[in-house]
Design a protein around this motif. Structure first.
Motif, PDB file in Angstrom:
ATOM      1  N   LEU A  40      34.366  27.604  30.469  1.00 40.22           N
ATOM      2  CA  LEU A  40      35.446  28.315  31.228  1.00 40.22           C
ATOM      3  C   LEU A  40      35.583  29.760  30.634  1.00 40.22           C
ATOM      4  O   LEU A  40      35.603  30.692  31.589  1.00 40.22           O
ATOM      5  N   ALA A  41      35.317  30.038  29.555  1.00 35.42           N
ATOM      6  CA  ALA A  41      35.409  31.756  29.025  1.00 35.42           C
ATOM      7  C   ALA A  41      34.096  32.464  29.803  1.00 35.42           C
ATOM      8  O   ALA A  41      34.587  33.505  30.222  1.00 35.42           O
ATOM      9  N   ILE A  42      33.030  31.802  29.829  1.00 36.77           N
ATOM     10  CA  ILE A  42      31.922  32.508  30.357  1.00 36.77           C
ATOM     11  C   ILE A  42      32.075  32.485  31.924  1.00 36.77           C
ATOM     12  O   ILE A  42      31.945  33.698  32.673  1.00 36.77           O
ATOM     13  N   GLN A  43      32.841  31.654  32.622  1.00 37.83           N
ATOM     14  CA  GLN A  43      33.029  31.748  34.062  1.00 37.83           C
ATOM     15  C   GLN A  43      34.094  32.725  34.376  1.00 37.83           C
ATOM     16  O   GLN A  43      33.805  33.574  35.290  1.00 37.83           O
ATOM     17  N   SER A  44      35.054  32.865  33.462  1.00 38.97           N
ATOM     18  CA  SER A  44      36.197  33.707  33.684  1.00 38.97           C
ATOM     19  C   SER A  44      35.619  35.185  33.303  1.00 38.97           C
ATOM     20  O   SER A  44      35.824  36.043  34.399  1.00 38.97           O
ATOM     21  N   LEU A  45      34.822  35.350  32.526  1.00 39.70           N
ATOM     22  CA  LEU A  45      34.395  36.586  32.233  1.00 39.70           C
ATOM     23  C   LEU A  45      33.489  37.254  33.215  1.00 39.70           C
ATOM     24  O   LEU A  45      33.336  38.320  33.758  1.00 39.70           O
ATOM     25  N   GLY A  46      32.522  36.212  33.803  1.00 42.16           N
ATOM     26  CA  GLY A  46      31.591  36.684  34.797  1.00 42.16           C
ATOM     27  C   GLY A  46      32.230  37.052  36.213  1.00 42.16           C
ATOM     28  O   GLY A  46      32.125  38.038  36.712  1.00 42.16           O
ATOM     29  N   ILE A  47      33.523  36.539  36.496  1.00 43.96           N
ATOM     30  CA  ILE A  47      34.051  36.694  37.826  1.00 43.96           C
ATOM     31  C   ILE A  47      34.697  37.978  37.561  1.00 43.96           C
ATOM     32  O   ILE A  47      34.831  38.960  38.588  1.00 43.96           O
ATOM     33  N   MET A  48      35.510  38.378  36.463  1.00 46.37           N
ATOM     34  CA  MET A  48      36.109  39.538  36.069  1.00 46.37           C
ATOM     35  C   MET A  48      35.172  40.870  36.092  1.00 46.37           C
ATOM     36  O   MET A  48      35.423  41.567  36.578  1.00 46.37           O
ATOM     37  N   LEU A  49      33.985  40.615  35.513  1.00 48.50           N
ATOM     38  CA  LEU A  49      32.865  41.761  35.450  1.00 48.50           C
ATOM     39  C   LEU A  49      32.440  41.973  37.125  1.00 48.50           C
ATOM     40  O   LEU A  49      32.298  43.063  37.289  1.00 48.50           O
ATOM     41  N   PHE A  50      32.291  40.975  37.806  1.00 46.64           N
ATOM     42  CA  PHE A  50      32.061  41.180  39.433  1.00 46.64           C
ATOM     43  C   PHE A  50      33.230  42.261  40.010  1.00 46.64           C
ATOM     44  O   PHE A  50      32.791  43.044  40.613  1.00 46.64           O
ATOM     45  N   GLU A  51      34.449  41.805  39.868  1.00 41.05           N
ATOM     46  CA  GLU A  51      35.559  42.345  40.416  1.00 41.05           C
ATOM     47  C   GLU A  51      35.390  43.918  39.968  1.00 41.05           C
ATOM     48  O   GLU A  51      35.740  44.936  40.784  1.00 41.05           O
ATOM     49  N   ARG A  52      35.178  44.261  38.837  1.00 40.83           N
ATOM     50  CA  ARG A  52      35.038  45.700  38.002  1.00 40.83           C
ATOM     51  C   ARG A  52      33.867  46.407  38.846  1.00 40.83           C
ATOM     52  O   ARG A  52      34.253  47.612  39.161  1.00 40.83           O
TER      53      ARG A  52
END
Length: 508
Positions: free
Chosen positions: A192-204
């Protein structure tokens, strides 16, 4: 206004597209994860994450300020100020994120070891979850200005794209969780941590490549900092109250009851949140228009949009809420197979709470657009601060954990029907009678008229089988839609809707 309504409709459709994917997959994955982790481990994940979430209440207050000022300056067309606002807010969130990590890794860690009811053989996994939650929270805090920029620019299609990615990743997580030999709780939190971080990096990446103001430069604009601080400062008291009555209540529940009770509350919250997404997506699409029309000086249009959107938000929630209220036990049974104790009554009371909260959250947008949060921040949170010790005392006296949900229902009824209407009348200049006539009374009429036949039908078809479940559910939805159309909508709106449908049918 016609152009603005088209924007709202377009963005609402994009958000609903995202929501449908998220809702279906979320309910499916929640069932599988609960089965794989077990009731206790699922509860541990919820409560440990709640400790870190509670510490983030300061971030929630700053989020409101960041979003409001970015949206406001975009509405003004002041792009120079917009860029300084973004960089200033990101500087603030970076400092806050570092402070939260320091607190979480010291006092927060001590709290996990010494105050939560976690079996000794599960403590190592719980601490693992806790550290990963801190990492995600750090990234989430620094993510706030980027998310606020996406909303301010009304690029809701990005949420649709990230929703699809979220769907795929959650399904992948479920599959990997099944086949992994690792400790299930540890592995689940890591994925879940990897998933969350990946989506946040995309939005940035999206923000930096599309919005020039999001290319960070170190800025310490004292005047702007004071404005955001004053605005967010009044939100701080309110958000501490909210944190106490969300993550704080989860922690409190685990201090008196086993993790299985936390799981029952989380399960009920999953269904309620899925229903809530319908309203939240609509409000996410309409709120920027309320703020922008107010900033542009068209106060009457802003008021009319607020009142009508409040009414429609309630209708959307009630459309899903009534079937859930009538069929809570069966919904949880068909979803989970084995229903945790207290889950059905938690679900029913959470839906009632959500209906009252529509008025609270919708009316708040008027204060938000005005930029006057002082009075709300002083008065509204008092209800929450009273609620927390009341529940603590009830638990100490041996009351059922359901007392928590009843306290929430009463609190949101007071906030939505009394405190917020009075505040927007005094501060923004609305008329109290007009608020009641255009929002509360039509909503109450719909509730009364639409509930009669479904309740009678539920009492007739008392045998709990799938056929009766479908008959009651589908009949209730149809009845609510008909009642909303004939009782809840103005004649002018019905006429426009009828003409729109006729035009679409002719074009086929």
């Amino acid at each position: 206004m016609q152009a603005n309504n088209k924007i709202i409709a377009k963005n609402t459709l994009m958000l609903y597209f995202r929501m449908l994917f998220l809702m279906i997959v979320s309910l499916f994955t929640s069932r599988v994860v609960l089965k794989v982790l077990g009731v206790d481990d699922y509860g541990i994940y919820q409560v440990v994450g709640g400790v870190v979430g509670f510490l983030g209440f300061l971030n929630v207050a700053l989020t409101a300020g960041s979003s409001r000022f970015l949206t406001y300056h975009l509405g003004e067309g002041n792009y120079s100020k917009l860029q300084r606002t973004f960089s200033t807010t990101l500087t603030i969130h970076l400092a806050l994120a570092i402070l939260l990590v320091l607190i979480a890794e010291t006092y927060g860690l001590w709290f996990v070891y010494n105050k939560l009811l976690i079996a000794p053989d599960k403590m190592e996994a719980a601490v693992w979850v806790y550290h990963l939650s801190i990492v995600c929270t750090f990234m989430g805090i620094t993510q706030v200005p980027y998310g606020a920029s996406i909303v301010a620019h009304e690029r809701m299609n990005i949420y649709a794209y990230t929703g699809i990615a979220d769907v795929v990743l959650k399904l992948l997580i479920v599959y990997l969780l099944y086949i992994s030999p690792m400790d299930k709780l540890k592995f689940y939190s890591l994925l879940l941590a990897i998933q969350s971080l990946g989506i946040m990096l995309f939005e940035r990446y999206y923000c930096i490549s599309r919005f020039s103001e999001t290319r960070y430069k170190f800025v310490f604009d004292k005047e702007l900092l004071k404005q955001i601080g004053r605005f967010s400062g009044w939100s701080l008291f309110a958000n501490l109250s909210i944190a106490l009555n969300t993550q704080g209540m989860t922690i409190l529940t685990n201090m008196f009851f086993s993790p299985s009770v936390v799981t029952a509350r989380a399960v009920a919250g999953s269904v309620s949140n899925a229903a809530n997404q319908f309203v939240q997506n609509f409000r996410t699409a309409v709120n920027p228009q309320i703020i922008k029309t107010y900033a542009a000086g068209d106060r009457e249009a802003s008021k009319n949009l607020l009142l009508s959107s409040t009414r429609y938000s309630f209708y959307l929630m009630f459309l899903l809420g009534l079937p859930i209220l009538l069929l809570a036990d069966q919904i949880l049974y068909y979803w989970l197979g084995q229903v945790p104790d207290y889950a059905p009554v938690f679900l029913q009371l959470t839906i009632v709470q959500a209906l009252f909260s529509i008025f609270d959250s919708s009316f708040y947008v008027a204060l938000y657009a005005k930029g006057r949060l002082k009075e709300n921040a002083l008065i509204s949170p008092l209800v929450g601060f009273i609620q927390f010790p009341v529940v603590y005392i009830l638990f100490r006296q041996g009351y059922s954990p359901v007392a928590l949900s009843w306290a929430a229902v009463v609190s949101y009824a007071i906030l939505g029907l009394v405190i917020k209407p009075v505040l927007i009348c005094r501060i923004v200049g609305y008329d109290y009678k007009e608020i009641m006539v255009k929002t509360v009374l039509p909503s109450l009429k719909v509730v009364i008229v639409a509930s009669i036949l479904p309740i009678v039908l539920r009492n007739i078809l008392i045998e709990e089988n799938f056929l009766n479940f479908m008959i009651i559910g589908m009949s209730t939805v149809c009845i609510v839609i008909v009642v909303i159309y004939y009782v809840g909508l103005d004649s002018s709106v019905r006429k426009k809707l009828k003409n729109y449908v006729h035009a679409k049918l002719k074009s086929l």
